[in-house]
Structure formats: structure tokens, C-alpha cells
Write a protein that holds these residues in place. Structure first.
Motif, PDB file in Angstrom:
ATOM      1  N   ALA A  32       8.452   3.195  -3.227  1.00 21.90           N
ATOM      2  CA  ALA A  32       8.111   4.547  -2.771  1.00 21.90           C
ATOM      3  C   ALA A  32       6.632   4.699  -2.460  1.00 21.90           C
ATOM      4  CB  ALA A  32       8.558   5.589  -3.791  1.00 21.90           C
ATOM      5  N   SER A  33       6.009   3.638  -2.029  1.00 22.11           N
ATOM      6  CA  SER A  33       4.601   3.696  -1.680  1.00 22.11           C
ATOM      7  C   SER A  33       4.422   4.525  -0.411  1.00 22.11           C
ATOM      8  CB  SER A  33       4.070   2.283  -1.446  1.00 22.11           C
ATOM      9  OG  SER A  33       2.774   2.349  -0.898  1.00 22.11           O
ATOM     10  N   PRO A  34       3.432   5.410  -0.380  1.00 23.01           N
ATOM     11  CA  PRO A  34       3.210   6.197   0.829  1.00 23.01           C
ATOM     12  C   PRO A  34       2.713   5.361   2.003  1.00 23.01           C
ATOM     13  CG  PRO A  34       1.490   6.634  -0.775  1.00 23.01           C
ATOM     14  CD  PRO A  34       2.501   5.753  -1.449  1.00 23.01           C
ATOM     15  N   ILE A  35       2.401   4.095   1.740  1.00 23.29           N
ATOM     16  CA  ILE A  35       1.920   3.225   2.808  1.00 23.29           C
ATOM     17  C   ILE A  35       2.840   2.029   3.043  1.00 23.29           C
ATOM     18  CG2 ILE A  35      -0.501   3.894   2.834  1.00 23.29           C
ATOM     19  CD1 ILE A  35      -1.107   1.789   0.800  1.00 23.29           C
ATOM     20  N   GLY A  36       4.091   2.129   2.613  1.00 26.16           N
ATOM     21  CA  GLY A  36       5.065   1.078   2.892  1.00 26.16           C
ATOM     22  C   GLY A  36       5.322   0.978   4.384  1.00 26.16           C
ATOM     23  N   ASP A  37       5.328  -0.219   4.911  1.00 23.15           N
ATOM     24  CA  ASP A  37       5.416  -0.416   6.355  1.00 23.15           C
ATOM     25  C   ASP A  37       6.721   0.040   6.992  1.00 23.15           C
ATOM     26  OD1 ASP A  37       2.874  -1.496   6.465  1.00 23.15           O
ATOM     27  OD2 ASP A  37       3.578  -3.552   6.216  1.00 23.15           O
ATOM     28  N   PHE A 167      -2.026  16.560   9.054  1.00 29.06           N
ATOM     29  CA  PHE A 167      -1.970  16.015   7.702  1.00 29.06           C
ATOM     30  C   PHE A 167      -3.316  16.174   7.013  1.00 29.06           C
ATOM     31  CE2 PHE A 167       0.726  13.232  10.398  1.00 29.06           C
ATOM     32  CZ  PHE A 167       1.952  13.637   9.908  1.00 29.06           C
ATOM     33  N   THR A 168      -3.296  16.007   5.714  1.00 28.76           N
ATOM     34  CA  THR A 168      -4.517  15.928   4.923  1.00 28.76           C
ATOM     35  C   THR A 168      -4.523  14.548   4.259  1.00 28.76           C
ATOM     36  OG1 THR A 168      -4.376  18.289   4.511  1.00 28.76           O
ATOM     37  CG2 THR A 168      -5.877  17.032   3.114  1.00 28.76           C
ATOM     38  N   PRO A 169      -4.983  13.532   4.993  1.00 33.13           N
ATOM     39  CA  PRO A 169      -4.962  12.174   4.438  1.00 33.13           C
ATOM     40  C   PRO A 169      -5.835  12.053   3.190  1.00 33.13           C
ATOM     41  CG  PRO A 169      -5.432  12.145   6.797  1.00 33.13           C
ATOM     42  CD  PRO A 169      -5.532  13.565   6.333  1.00 33.13           C
ATOM     43  N   PHE A 170      -5.582  11.023   2.417  1.00 30.96           N
ATOM     44  CA  PHE A 170      -6.325  10.774   1.197  1.00 30.96           C
ATOM     45  C   PHE A 170      -7.387   9.701   1.422  1.00 30.96           C
ATOM     46  CE2 PHE A 170      -2.301   8.525   1.317  1.00 30.96           C
ATOM     47  CZ  PHE A 170      -2.667   7.208   1.132  1.00 30.96           C
ATOM     48  N   ASP A 171      -8.406   9.724   0.573  1.00 28.55           N
ATOM     49  CA  ASP A 171      -9.412   8.667   0.534  1.00 28.55           C
ATOM     50  C   ASP A 171      -8.994   7.666  -0.537  1.00 28.55           C
ATOM     51  OD1 ASP A 171     -11.660   9.516   2.282  1.00 28.55           O
ATOM     52  OD2 ASP A 171     -11.811  11.194   0.890  1.00 28.55           O
ATOM     53  N   ASP A 172      -9.126   6.393  -0.256  1.00 36.59           N
ATOM     54  CA  ASP A 172      -8.961   5.372  -1.289  1.00 36.59           C
ATOM     55  C   ASP A 172      -9.776   4.148  -0.902  1.00 36.59           C
ATOM     56  OD1 ASP A 172      -7.425   3.925   0.558  1.00 36.59           O
ATOM     57  OD2 ASP A 172      -5.531   4.197  -0.498  1.00 36.59           O
ATOM     58  N   HIS A 173      -9.608   3.057  -1.637  1.00 35.27           N
ATOM     59  CA  HIS A 173     -10.404   1.860  -1.383  1.00 35.27           C
ATOM     60  C   HIS A 173     -10.089   1.206  -0.038  1.00 35.27           C
ATOM     61  CE1 HIS A 173      -6.719   0.297  -3.172  1.00 35.27           C
ATOM     62  NE2 HIS A 173      -6.986  -0.842  -2.585  1.00 35.27           N
ATOM     63  N   ARG A 174      -8.958   1.550   0.578  1.00 33.52           N
ATOM     64  CA  ARG A 174      -8.610   0.963   1.870  1.00 33.52           C
ATOM     65  C   ARG A 174      -9.291   1.665   3.035  1.00 33.52           C
ATOM     66  NH1 ARG A 174      -3.937   0.810  -0.978  1.00 33.52           N
ATOM     67  NH2 ARG A 174      -3.190  -1.273  -1.408  1.00 33.52           N
ATOM     68  N   ALA A 175      -9.370   3.018   2.953  1.00 30.19           N
ATOM     69  CA  ALA A 175      -9.923   3.774   4.081  1.00 30.19           C
ATOM     70  C   ALA A 175     -10.204   5.215   3.667  1.00 30.19           C
ATOM     71  CB  ALA A 175      -8.955   3.759   5.252  1.00 30.19           C
ATOM     72  N   SER A 176     -11.082   5.837   4.411  1.00 27.88           N
ATOM     73  CA  SER A 176     -11.389   7.253   4.169  1.00 27.88           C
ATOM     74  C   SER A 176     -10.337   8.133   4.843  1.00 27.88           C
ATOM     75  CB  SER A 176     -12.772   7.583   4.727  1.00 27.88           C
ATOM     76  OG  SER A 176     -12.751   7.522   6.146  1.00 27.88           O
TER      77      SER A 176
END
Length: 182
Positions: A32-37, A167-176
Motif C-alpha cells: 500500500a505504498s503511495p509510490i508503488g509503480d 494535489f498537496t504532495p509531500f516532502d521526503d528524502h526522494r523529492a520535495s
């Protein structure tokens, strides 16, 4: 190959050889990852997910499967036993942005399905994304904006501009968040 053009676009960029040889479709759904391909692809193509457990079998639309960050409608004692993806006509495309394109999880994944009528007006639009929210999501407001509009470059440009605030994307170590929005 050739049956689902958006999947053809995505699979060459899906994981490294080790991941491709060990990963499963059910695992991609189960995490259930929000970034699953694969998850935006399921949303864009109106897939259904079949679950089975001690209480029997049930079928959920992909659009109702993801509830919150890493939370799905799958019960603890259920397994994903099948995924059904209907074949559609129209325009399909899949895109993935990652730091190491073929070897990394997505920063953003996008899958589009557009169906046109005889006058080249949009009769169905599915714009699905991973990496821009706590779950894989569709840009339903932009889908609604597209309905009934003639399909040409100006329509696509207006939809792209509308997506910037969808959308309101999130910031994390991969990208802003700003990078994801762009």
C-alpha cells in the motif's frame, strides 16, 4: 505487450532485475505504498481487486482499495488472489520519475487513460498518480474538467495547469513537494 499500452510504458522502468524476479503484484498491492509503480495503473484502468479469506471472497474496485497512508480495505486475514483489469480503447500512457530510472521506486508515477467520441471530445478521463498524496489517487477534478472538451493541445495544456493545484504532495528524502508538483 500491446494489450495495455500504459503498462508497456511502465514495466521497463519497474525495479532492477532482482526486484523483477522476486516482486509480486500482490506484494505491490499489499505494501500500500503511495509510490508503488503499478497502483496508478490500476486506478486509471478501473481495475478490481479480488480478496479471499476465512469469510469468503470479495471484489473491490481499485479506487476503493486504498484508504489512508499504507492502509487498504484488505482485512488482516485476507489475501489478494486476483486482479482484473478490463481492456479499454482510447489513449493510454504511463510515466515514472525516479532518481535511478530503472532501479528505484517512483518519486511520481502517472497513468492516463482518455477515451474520445467521434467528434474528438473527451467522454472518459482517468488521470492517476502515485507519489503526490498519502495514497495513490486520481485527479478527479481535472478528469471532470476534461469531460466534453475537444481533445487538442490547448486542452492538454489547460489540464496540465489544473493539475498543479490538484494535489498537496509531500516532502521526503526522494523529492520535495514542489518537485513532485512540477
Amino acid at each position: 505487450a500491446g494489450v495495455f499500452p500504459a503498462l508497456d510504458d511502465l514495466l521497463p522502468w519497474f525495479a532492477a532485475r532482482q526486484g523483477k524476479n522476486r516482486a509480486t503484484f500482490g506484494g505491490n498491492l499489499g505494501s500500500a505504498s503511495p509510490i508503488g509503480d503499478l497502483l496508478p495503473w490500476l486506478l486509471a484502468l478501473d481495475a478490481v481487486i479480488e480478496l479471499a479469506g476465512p469469510g469468503g471472497r470479495r471484489v473491490l474496485p481499485a479506487d476503493g482499495y486504498f484508504l489512508a497512508y499504507r492502509k487498504t480495505a484488505r482485512l488482516e486475514d485476507e489475501l489478494v488472489v486476483a486482479v482484473r483489469v478490463p481492456r479499454h480503447g482510447g489513449i493510454e500512457a504511463g510515466y515514472k520519475v525516479a532518481k535511478r530510472q530503472a532501479d528505484d521506486i517512483s518519486i511520481v508515477a502517472a497513468v492516463y487513460r482518455i477515451e474520445l467520441d467521434g467528434a474528438r471530445r473527451v467522454r472518459l478521463a482517468r488521470l492517476a498518480y502515485g507519489g503526490v498524496a498519502a495514497t495513490p489517487v486520481r485527479a478527479t477534478a481535472v478528469e471532470g474538467f476534461l469531460l466534453g472538451r475537444e481533445w487538442h493541445a490547448d486542452t492538454v495544456e489547460a489540464a496540465a495547469q489544473a493539475l498543479e493545484s490538484a494535489f498537496t504532495p509531500f516532502d521526503d528524502h526522494r523529492a520535495s513537494a514542489a518537485y513532485r508538483r512540477a
